[in-house]
Design an enzyme around this catalytic site. Structure first.
Site, PDB file in Angstrom:
ATOM      1  N   ASP A  14      16.977  66.068 -16.220  1.00  0.00           N
ATOM      2  CA  ASP A  14      17.433  64.680 -16.197  1.00  0.00           C
ATOM      3  C   ASP A  14      18.927  64.716 -15.906  1.00  0.00           C
ATOM      4  O   ASP A  14      19.738  65.011 -16.784  1.00  0.00           O
ATOM      5  CB  ASP A  14      17.154  64.006 -17.546  1.00  0.00           C
ATOM      6  N   LYS A  49      27.510  60.256 -10.625  1.00  0.00           N
ATOM      7  CA  LYS A  49      26.218  59.751 -10.143  1.00  0.00           C
ATOM      8  C   LYS A  49      26.375  58.382  -9.482  1.00  0.00           C
ATOM      9  O   LYS A  49      25.562  57.992  -8.656  1.00  0.00           O
ATOM     10  CB  LYS A  49      25.234  59.690 -11.316  1.00  0.00           C
ATOM     11  N   GLU A  85      12.905  58.311 -13.182  1.00  0.00           N
ATOM     12  CA  GLU A  85      13.229  58.527 -14.590  1.00  0.00           C
ATOM     13  C   GLU A  85      12.276  57.800 -15.544  1.00  0.00           C
ATOM     14  O   GLU A  85      11.778  58.403 -16.502  1.00  0.00           O
ATOM     15  CB  GLU A  85      14.680  58.119 -14.852  1.00  0.00           C
ATOM     16  N   ASP A 128      14.539  51.541 -19.432  1.00  0.00           N
ATOM     17  CA  ASP A 128      15.437  52.694 -19.320  1.00  0.00           C
ATOM     18  C   ASP A 128      16.850  52.218 -19.003  1.00  0.00           C
ATOM     19  O   ASP A 128      17.183  51.918 -17.851  1.00  0.00           O
ATOM     20  CB  ASP A 128      14.920  53.632 -18.222  1.00  0.00           C
TER      21      ASP A 128
END
Length: 617
Positions: A7, A68, A172, A196
């Site tokens: 992850d 990211k 994810e 999430d």
């Protein structure tokens, strides 16, 4: 050979592996199960994880985070332009690609976001290799469900630079659903909504689960929404307060902004368990100390729009799945930001408190699910997860640009994959002998407002009036999310196609250069570690020798010999202080100098051989 699940998060990252019939989250070299996605460069070393995060106050220009948010984006992206104002490091424009400029070991380095992400991935990979005592080459890596093709490819390029072969990219929330499904394995069918909300991205996915079968019904989200935005809201709030109270403008003070950000992040965490939190930074700007407080109510007000947007996404995803809230059996919370009380309150008001699942670890669930899939596709005969079945969806609509500039959608978002969708079209102009197809992904009506994927042409079309020559265009998305677009001219049978695979978008030259740099960084780190270990060994030896003649249990040596030993110890200690991380052979030479003085002294006393043994260690 083991396949790991990773992850790679905006704020934190986690790695897991399937072994001995269970999935294990792997600790990093500091014994932590979650690694902050931070990289920092000092004058002579590279730091990753929490030690890098601790550098942000003193070394803000070379401490990198939230990378990211850059990966797969262009420099002129409005989100990139907004974020860079709050970062301490320098972002430069290189052919409309955002790159990071840092100084390391006296040289200016220009690094792509993929390279920084690769450093985090390599650190996670090394942690697993150290734990299992075997080389790791293959991985399953998770990405936000709403990552576009370019962002997914950039993530795979980062993995390649880190020495990893990506067997599968999985969304994810789908990985988190696997973690929940394996924990609550039951024969009863369940509709699970995965919420999430992490540090930088937000996804909602609805999955139907039964046994080890995971059927994704719909997904939605925002690749630029998370805990970092909540922190930024607080930073802006307190910057305004500081400026107002002190009649100044501290906005250009990047060091101060970064120190304030850390304080705001801590306050945010405290507000999850308290109604009030203090934000304090000594010498924040121009030597002025800052101390203030924020209530949970004020924090919620500052971020009201963000919180409400998450709920809107939930409702939109339910609509896309053609479901209502009563059909959801459980809501699984994933990502550190789901600990925020207001987020949980909104979900409880919508679904009811009894439907909110709190058993899955929000920080580890995604890596856990990725490791489960890794075990499944590794074909490990001993794995209990061989029966795992996953049916995912296309996160963004796919189509092509029509002559008027509109987007012709061929594959609608949330279509199950694998899928094959056909479209019929014709020439747009008289006497046209070539048809061009420009492929996009996204939900906007105008193609230019969507994300460009690529283009191709079908040539040799018979010249004819507009609309006479027909085409059949086919969009195929396989189970790995690989898109192939083919268009055939009906009258001639001539066709052409383009495939958007997940092999990455860096050129071979760029990739080769980044791999060489990554290897160089790895060698530099290994060399630095050897030098550090050797000088620490020397320092330990100095103190051991000194204590042998000055401590409570010291050896009985003459005053002359004691004075000589203390003198050489002081000399070596001064050299250590004056030479930061010296070369290995220099430390060994100092060790030999120390032994040359000490050995004759200790050899002539009783039990002196005991202290001399430390020179052989």
């Amino acid at each position: 050979m083991k396949v790991i699940g990773i992850d790679l998060g905006t704020s934190n990252s986690c790695v897991a592996v399937y072994k001995i019939n269970q999935i294990e989250i792997i600790d990093n070299d500091q014994g932590e199960r979650v690694t902050p996605s931070w990289v920092s460069f000092t004058d002579d070393e590279r730091l990753i994880g929490n030690v890098a995060k601790l550098e942000v106050s003193s070394n803000f220009e070379r401490t990198l985070f939230q990378i990211k948010r850059l990966i797969g984006r262009t420099y002129d992206d409005p989100m990139v332009q907004a974020d860079m104002k709050l970062w301490g490091f320098t972002l430069i424009n290189e052919e409309n690609k955002p790159k990071i400029s840092i100084e390391h070991k006296g040289r200016r380095k220009i690094l792509a976001p993929e390279e920084i992400s690769a450093m985090i991935l390599e650190s996670l990979k090394t942690s697993v290799e150290d734990r299992l005592d075997e080389t790791i080459t293959d991985a399953v890596i998770t990405v936000p469900a709403y990552f576009n093709n370019t962002q997914r490819n950039a993530t795979i390029d980062a993995a390649r630079i880190a020495g990893l072969n990506v067997l599968r990219v999985i969304n994810e929330p789908t990985a988190a659903a696997i973690a929940y499904g394996l924990e609550k394995e039951t024969n009863e069918e369940q509709n699970v909504l995965v919420f999430d909300l992490g540090g930088g991205t937000f996804d909602v996915t609805i999955v139907k689960i039964k046994n080890k079968e995971f059927d994704v019904k719909a997904t939605g989200g925002d690749t630029h929404l998370g805990g970092d935005d909540f922190d930024n809201c607080m930073v802006n709030h307190f910057v305004s307060e500081f400026n107002r109270k002190n009649d100044c403008d501290m906005s250009p003070n990047k060091r101060g902004i970064n120190r304030l950000r850390i304080a705001c992040e801590n306050a945010k965490k405290n507000l999850s368990v308290k109604k009030n939190a203090t934000v304090q930074v000594d010498g924040l700007h121009s030597g002025i100390d800052f101390k203030s407080s924020i209530t949970r109510a004020k924090f919620e007000d500052l971020n009201r729009d963000y919180f409400e947007n998450t709920l809107k996404t939930v409702k939109d995803t339910l609509s896309s799945a053609d479901m209502n809230k009563s059909e959801i059996d459980k809501v699984v919370l994933v990502g550190g930001s789901t600990r925020i009380p207001k987020v949980r309150e909104l979900l409880q008001n919508l679904f009811g408190e009894n439907k909110i699942n709190k058993t899955v670890n929000p920080d580890e669930a995604v890596a856990y699910g990725a490791a489960a899939l890794a075990s499944n596709i590794s074909k490990d005969e001993l794995s209990e997860l061989r029966e795992l079945k996953i049916s995912d969806v296309v996160p963004l609509s796919l189509g092509y640009k029509q002559s008027g500039g509109g987007m012709v959608t061929v594959v609608k978002r949330n279509t199950k994959i694998p899928t094959k969708q056909w479209n019929k079209n014709s020439t747009a102009k008289d006497n046209q002998i070539e048809a061009r197809f420009t492929i996009y992904e996204g939900e906007r009506a105008a193609a230019k407002d969507n994300h460009f994927l690529g283009k191709f042409s079908v040539k040799g079309i018979p010249a004819a009036l507009r609309g006479v020559e027909k085409f059949k265009t086919c969009f195929i998305v396989d189970e790995n999310g690989i898109l192939t677009v083919t268009s055939r001219n009906v009258s001639t049978g001539k066709e052409n196609q383009i495939t958007f695979d997940k092999s990455g978008k860096l050129s071979e030259g760029e990739l080769r250069r980044m791999l060489e740099d990554a290897n160089r960084f790895k060698q530099d780190d290994a060399e630095w570690k050897k030098r550090s270990e050797q000088v620490h060994k020397l320092e330990d030896l100095v103190y051991a020798v000194k204590h042998a003649v000055t401590g409570e249990m010291s050896f009985d040596v003459s005053d002359k010999d004691k004075k000589e030993i203390i003198k050489i110890c002081k000399k070596v200690k001064t050299w250590i202080n004056d030479n930061q991380n010296p070369k290995v052979h220099d430390s060994k030479k100092k060790m030999a100098d120390l032994e040359k003085i000490c050995r004759p002294i200790f050899e002539k006393i009783r039990d002196g051989s005991e202290i001399l043994r430390i020179f052989q260690k």
